[in-house]
Design an enzyme around this catalytic site. Structure first.
Site, PDB file in Angstrom:
ATOM      1  N   CYS A 206       0.806  -1.223   0.000  1.00  0.00           N
ATOM      2  CA  CYS A 206       0.000   0.000   0.000  1.00  0.00           C
ATOM      3  C   CYS A 206       0.840   1.275   0.000  1.00  0.00           C
ATOM      4  CB  CYS A 206      -0.944   0.008   1.201  1.00  0.00           C
ATOM      5  SG  CYS A 206      -2.044  -1.419   1.250  1.00  0.00           S
TER       6      CYS A 206
ATOM      7  N   HIS B 136      -3.334   6.850   3.139  1.00  0.00           N
ATOM      8  CA  HIS B 136      -3.762   5.614   2.496  1.00  0.00           C
ATOM      9  C   HIS B 136      -5.167   5.276   2.964  1.00  0.00           C
ATOM     10  CE1 HIS B 136      -4.203   1.553   1.282  1.00  0.00           C
ATOM     11  NE2 HIS B 136      -3.977   1.036   2.489  1.00  0.00           N
TER      12      HIS B 136
ATOM     13  N   ASN C  13     -10.321  -0.243  -0.157  1.00  0.00           N
ATOM     14  CA  ASN C  13      -8.863  -0.155  -0.073  1.00  0.00           C
ATOM     15  C   ASN C  13      -8.276  -0.582  -1.410  1.00  0.00           C
ATOM     16  OD1 ASN C  13      -6.128  -0.627   0.368  1.00  0.00           O
ATOM     17  ND2 ASN C  13      -6.421  -1.554   2.380  1.00  0.00           N
TER      18      ASN C  13
END
Length: 324
Positions: free
Chosen positions: A112, A251, A281
């Site tokens: 990520c 994030h 996500n």
């Protein structure tokens, strides 16, 4: 004087999968998902919406905004953990798709944190050669990398791509720096196996497939602490405070992590850009997608301080600062 973002772009698959849609796939419901993640829907690739295709479409939007042609690019870096193939890289496919014949290209795997790591890397190239123009992309099709029978992970992730064209500017603005970290000792809390070895002597035990495995509660604790510490450390190094920052783009993991991060950093809602509710996500794609949306919505003004922070499998994490 520094590395500036000349243009941004993003691309999301057309197919919207709601929480109600997931009720038909796995034992869950809309209330359960919303209360734990804040996610209402996510985009899932179909047709030809592969990682490299989403990347190329996002890249073209960024190039158009920047007023840069593909043949002016010197380098393409794609942050991803869901490349179309193990070889060639998604970046090589993007190079072909957009016609960036002069650029060299490669992928970067930092989960990520892939876009933030890639942006920091691009800054190093540009500081070494002010004439370079670099395309930085974060892109994922995590729908190809989740176990659709595991309700603890399949509800979280979505597909998409975001891109930024970066170059040099003589004015005192741009990418001011980043503090990046990793801890391989905690890999087993968030990981994804590769396909099983074809060499029986090198087969990995307990490899039940190339999909994401996560210990959610442990990841939550590490993610919040790591990102908030990275942010504080970077601001202290830059001799700035949270009051100097106009916008934070973290994030987009889930709403509980984002809310806890806001609490620890004492951030008001209006200073934090959030779109996880609609996209889920998207790993390395989450920051550049949010960056492009914030940019196009006019949320970032000239001379604003923009703070990026991320956390992902590895573990990898960090924070970066931009003067727009």
């Amino acid at each position: 004087m520094g590395t500036v973002i000349l243009g941004t772009g993003s691309c999301l698959p057309k197919k919207v999968v709601t929480n109600s849609d997931l009720e038909k796939v796995v034992e869950t419901n809309d209330e359960w998902i919303r209360s734990r993640t804040g996610i209402h829907a996510r985009r899932i690739g179909s047709g030809d919406e592969y990682t490299y295709k989403l990347s190329a479409w996002a890249a073209q939007k960024a190039l158009d905004m920047a007023g840069v042609t593909a043949d002016e690019l010197d380098l393409i870096v794609v942050g991803t953990i869901s490349s179309h193939m193990l070889m060639p890289s998604s970046a090589c496919f993007v190079q072909k798709e957009i016609g960036a014949h002069k650029a060299f290209a490669y992928d970067l795997n930092a989960a990520c944190s892939g876009f933030l790591y890639s942006l920091d890397l691009a800054d190093k190239y540009i500081q070494a050669d002010h004439n370079k123009k670099i395309l930085v992309i974060g892109a994922e099709t995590l729908s190809t990398r989740v176990n659709w029978q595991d309700r603890n992970t399949c509800i979280l992730f979505g597909d998409g791509a975001g891109a930024a064209v970066v170059g040099y500017d003589e004015r005192k603005r741009g990418f001011l720096g980043a503090d990046l970290y990793s801890d391989g000792g905690l890999w087993n809390l968030l990981y994804m196996h590769s396909p099983q070895s074809l060499n029986k002597d090198l087969m990995v035990p307990d490899n039940d497939g190339a999909h994401i495995v996560m210990e959610g509660r442990e990841v939550f604790k590490h993610a919040v602490r790591a990102m908030s510490d990275a942010v504080r450390g970077l601001l202290e190094r830059m001799d700035l405070g949270m009051e100097d920052i106009q916008l934070v783009i973290p994030h987009q993991a889930n709403i509980r992590i984002l809310n806890k991060l806001k609490e620890r950093l004492e951030l008001p809602d209006e200073k934090v850009f959030i779109n996880v509710t609609e996209y889920g996500n998207t790993s390395a794609a989450s920051i550049p997608i949010a960056l492009d949306e914030a940019n196009r919505q006019g949320r970032i003004k000239k001379d604003d301080y923009l703070l990026l922070c991320s956390f992902g499998g590895g573990f990898t994490w960090g924070a970066g600062l931009i003067k727009w």
